[in-house]
Design a protein around this motif. Structure first.
Motif, PDB file in Angstrom:
ATOM      1  N   GLN A  47      85.656 -25.611  45.961  1.00 38.59           N
ATOM      2  CA  GLN A  47      85.544 -27.067  46.069  1.00 38.59           C
ATOM      3  C   GLN A  47      84.482 -27.448  47.111  1.00 38.59           C
ATOM      4  N   THR A  48      84.518 -26.805  48.252  1.00 40.55           N
ATOM      5  CA  THR A  48      83.528 -27.102  49.292  1.00 40.55           C
ATOM      6  C   THR A  48      82.136 -26.720  48.823  1.00 40.55           C
ATOM      7  N   TYR A  49      82.020 -25.579  48.156  1.00 42.55           N
ATOM      8  CA  TYR A  49      80.709 -25.163  47.667  1.00 42.55           C
ATOM      9  C   TYR A  49      80.155 -26.179  46.670  1.00 42.55           C
ATOM     10  N   ARG A  50      81.003 -26.660  45.778  1.00 42.47           N
ATOM     11  CA  ARG A  50      80.551 -27.677  44.809  1.00 42.47           C
ATOM     12  C   ARG A  50      80.076 -28.935  45.532  1.00 42.47           C
ATOM     13  N   ARG A  51      80.774 -29.289  46.589  1.00 38.80           N
ATOM     14  CA  ARG A  51      80.374 -30.461  47.375  1.00 38.80           C
ATOM     15  C   ARG A  51      79.016 -30.227  48.040  1.00 38.80           C
ATOM     16  N   VAL A  52      78.739 -28.997  48.443  1.00 39.24           N
ATOM     17  CA  VAL A  52      77.422 -28.667  48.998  1.00 39.24           C
ATOM     18  C   VAL A  52      76.346 -28.894  47.940  1.00 39.24           C
ATOM     19  N   GLU A  53      76.556 -28.371  46.749  1.00 38.65           N
ATOM     20  CA  GLU A  53      75.574 -28.545  45.670  1.00 38.65           C
ATOM     21  C   GLU A  53      75.418 -30.009  45.271  1.00 38.65           C
ATOM     22  N   ASN A  54      76.430 -30.802  45.529  1.00 42.27           N
ATOM     23  CA  ASN A  54      76.366 -32.241  45.234  1.00 42.27           C
ATOM     24  C   ASN A  54      75.866 -33.045  46.431  1.00 42.27           C
ATOM     25  N   SER A  55      75.395 -32.360  47.458  1.00 45.11           N
ATOM     26  CA  SER A  55      74.840 -32.988  48.664  1.00 45.11           C
ATOM     27  C   SER A  55      75.827 -33.930  49.334  1.00 45.11           C
ATOM     28  N   ASP A  56      77.082 -33.522  49.380  1.00 44.96           N
ATOM     29  CA  ASP A  56      78.121 -34.332  50.004  1.00 44.96           C
ATOM     30  C   ASP A  56      77.927 -34.304  51.516  1.00 44.96           C
ATOM     31  N   SER A  57      77.675 -35.461  52.092  1.00 46.09           N
ATOM     32  CA  SER A  57      77.387 -35.527  53.525  1.00 46.09           C
ATOM     33  C   SER A  57      78.627 -35.412  54.401  1.00 46.09           C
ATOM     34  N   THR A  58      79.810 -35.296  53.787  1.00 44.09           N
ATOM     35  CA  THR A  58      81.026 -35.090  54.576  1.00 44.09           C
ATOM     36  C   THR A  58      81.316 -33.609  54.803  1.00 44.09           C
ATOM     37  N   VAL A  59      80.572 -32.737  54.153  1.00 47.25           N
ATOM     38  CA  VAL A  59      80.734 -31.293  54.342  1.00 47.25           C
ATOM     39  C   VAL A  59      80.109 -30.924  55.684  1.00 47.25           C
ATOM     40  N   SER A  60      80.732 -30.011  56.397  1.00 49.48           N
ATOM     41  CA  SER A  60      80.240 -29.632  57.726  1.00 49.48           C
ATOM     42  C   SER A  60      78.846 -29.000  57.643  1.00 49.48           C
ATOM     43  N   PHE A  61      78.122 -29.201  58.715  1.00 51.62           N
ATOM     44  CA  PHE A  61      76.805 -28.588  58.826  1.00 51.62           C
ATOM     45  C   PHE A  61      76.928 -27.067  58.775  1.00 51.62           C
ATOM     46  N   ALA A  62      78.011 -26.538  59.335  1.00 52.78           N
ATOM     47  CA  ALA A  62      78.234 -25.087  59.339  1.00 52.78           C
ATOM     48  C   ALA A  62      78.317 -24.548  57.909  1.00 52.78           C
ATOM     49  N   ALA A  63      78.946 -25.292  57.011  1.00 50.01           N
ATOM     50  CA  ALA A  63      79.050 -24.853  55.619  1.00 50.01           C
ATOM     51  C   ALA A  63      77.665 -24.806  54.977  1.00 50.01           C
ATOM     52  N   TYR A  64      76.868 -25.852  55.201  1.00 45.75           N
ATOM     53  CA  TYR A  64      75.499 -25.847  54.672  1.00 45.75           C
ATOM     54  C   TYR A  64      74.703 -24.680  55.253  1.00 45.75           C
ATOM     55  N   ALA A  65      74.836 -24.452  56.562  1.00 42.86           N
ATOM     56  CA  ALA A  65      74.109 -23.367  57.217  1.00 42.86           C
ATOM     57  C   ALA A  65      74.497 -22.015  56.628  1.00 42.86           C
ATOM     58  N   MET A  66      75.786 -21.814  56.388  1.00 41.90           N
ATOM     59  CA  MET A  66      76.249 -20.543  55.824  1.00 41.90           C
ATOM     60  C   MET A  66      75.718 -20.351  54.409  1.00 41.90           C
ATOM     61  N   VAL A  67      75.741 -21.398  53.615  1.00 39.69           N
ATOM     62  CA  VAL A  67      75.209 -21.309  52.248  1.00 39.69           C
ATOM     63  C   VAL A  67      73.734 -20.943  52.289  1.00 39.69           C
ATOM     64  N   LEU A  68      72.979 -21.620  53.124  1.00 42.34           N
ATOM     65  CA  LEU A  68      71.548 -21.319  53.244  1.00 42.34           C
ATOM     66  C   LEU A  68      71.321 -19.888  53.712  1.00 42.34           C
ATOM     67  N   TYR A  69      72.149 -19.433  54.637  1.00 45.44           N
ATOM     68  CA  TYR A  69      72.041 -18.057  55.143  1.00 45.44           C
ATOM     69  C   TYR A  69      72.313 -17.040  54.026  1.00 45.44           C
ATOM     70  N   ILE A  70      73.377 -17.235  53.292  1.00 44.57           N
ATOM     71  CA  ILE A  70      73.746 -16.306  52.209  1.00 44.57           C
ATOM     72  C   ILE A  70      72.667 -16.277  51.131  1.00 44.57           C
ATOM     73  N   LEU A  71      72.032 -17.432  50.895  1.00 43.03           N
ATOM     74  CA  LEU A  71      70.966 -17.492  49.891  1.00 43.03           C
ATOM     75  C   LEU A  71      69.630 -16.985  50.440  1.00 43.03           C
ATOM     76  N   GLY A  72      69.592 -16.633  51.725  1.00 38.72           N
ATOM     77  CA  GLY A  72      68.353 -16.157  52.336  1.00 38.72           C
ATOM     78  C   GLY A  72      67.370 -17.285  52.608  1.00 38.72           C
ATOM     79  N   MET A  73      67.897 -18.483  52.827  1.00 39.50           N
ATOM     80  CA  MET A  73      67.043 -19.657  53.003  1.00 39.50           C
ATOM     81  C   MET A  73      67.202 -20.293  54.386  1.00 39.50           C
ATOM     82  N   ALA A  74      67.739 -19.564  55.343  1.00 43.07           N
ATOM     83  CA  ALA A  74      68.026 -20.146  56.659  1.00 43.07           C
ATOM     84  C   ALA A  74      66.974 -19.805  57.706  1.00 43.07           C
ATOM     85  N   ASN A  75      65.878 -19.205  57.309  1.00 39.70           N
ATOM     86  CA  ASN A  75      64.869 -18.761  58.277  1.00 39.70           C
ATOM     87  C   ASN A  75      64.331 -19.874  59.160  1.00 39.70           C
ATOM     88  N   ASP A  76      64.149 -21.056  58.623  1.00 34.69           N
ATOM     89  CA  ASP A  76      63.561 -22.159  59.385  1.00 34.69           C
ATOM     90  C   ASP A  76      64.595 -23.174  59.855  1.00 34.69           C
TER      91      ASP A  76
END
Length: 92
Positions: A47-76
């Motif tokens: 559910q949280t992951y789906r909210r990330v893909e839907n750009s839900d601004s109530t999801v924690s920044f930490a969740a977005y950061a972890m998703v970006l990290y797992i996808l290899g997109m957190a370098n910047d």
């Protein structure tokens, strides 16, 4: 559900926020990962992951950061609020 703050964002900023979720979804699909598998890798609920893909601004920044990290997109990620990119003219 979108936050009240999301509704108050200027249109140009709202588009940028929405693009983050879209880009995350494209990255996941490019890797041929399922939503469930990606959520598990990120250690967040589906559910949280789906909210990330839907750009839900109530999801924690930490969740977005972890998703970006797992996808290899957190370098910047550290450049988001870096002083060298502060375009404020005032100095203190």
């Amino acid at each position: 559900m979108r936050s009240k703050v999301h509704k108050l964002l200027p249109f140009s900023l709202k588009r940028k926020v929405d693009l983050i979720g879209t880009n995350i979804k494209l990255a996941r699909k490019k890797r041929k990962w399922t939503i469930g598998n990606t959520a598990k890798r990120c250690q967040i609920s589906v559910q949280t992951y789906r909210r990330v893909e839907n750009s839900d601004s109530t999801v924690s920044f930490a969740a977005y950061a972890m998703v970006l990290y797992i996808l290899g997109m957190a370098n910047d990620l550290d450049k988001l609020a870096a002083p060298e990119f502060d375009q404020t003219l005032a100095t203190t």
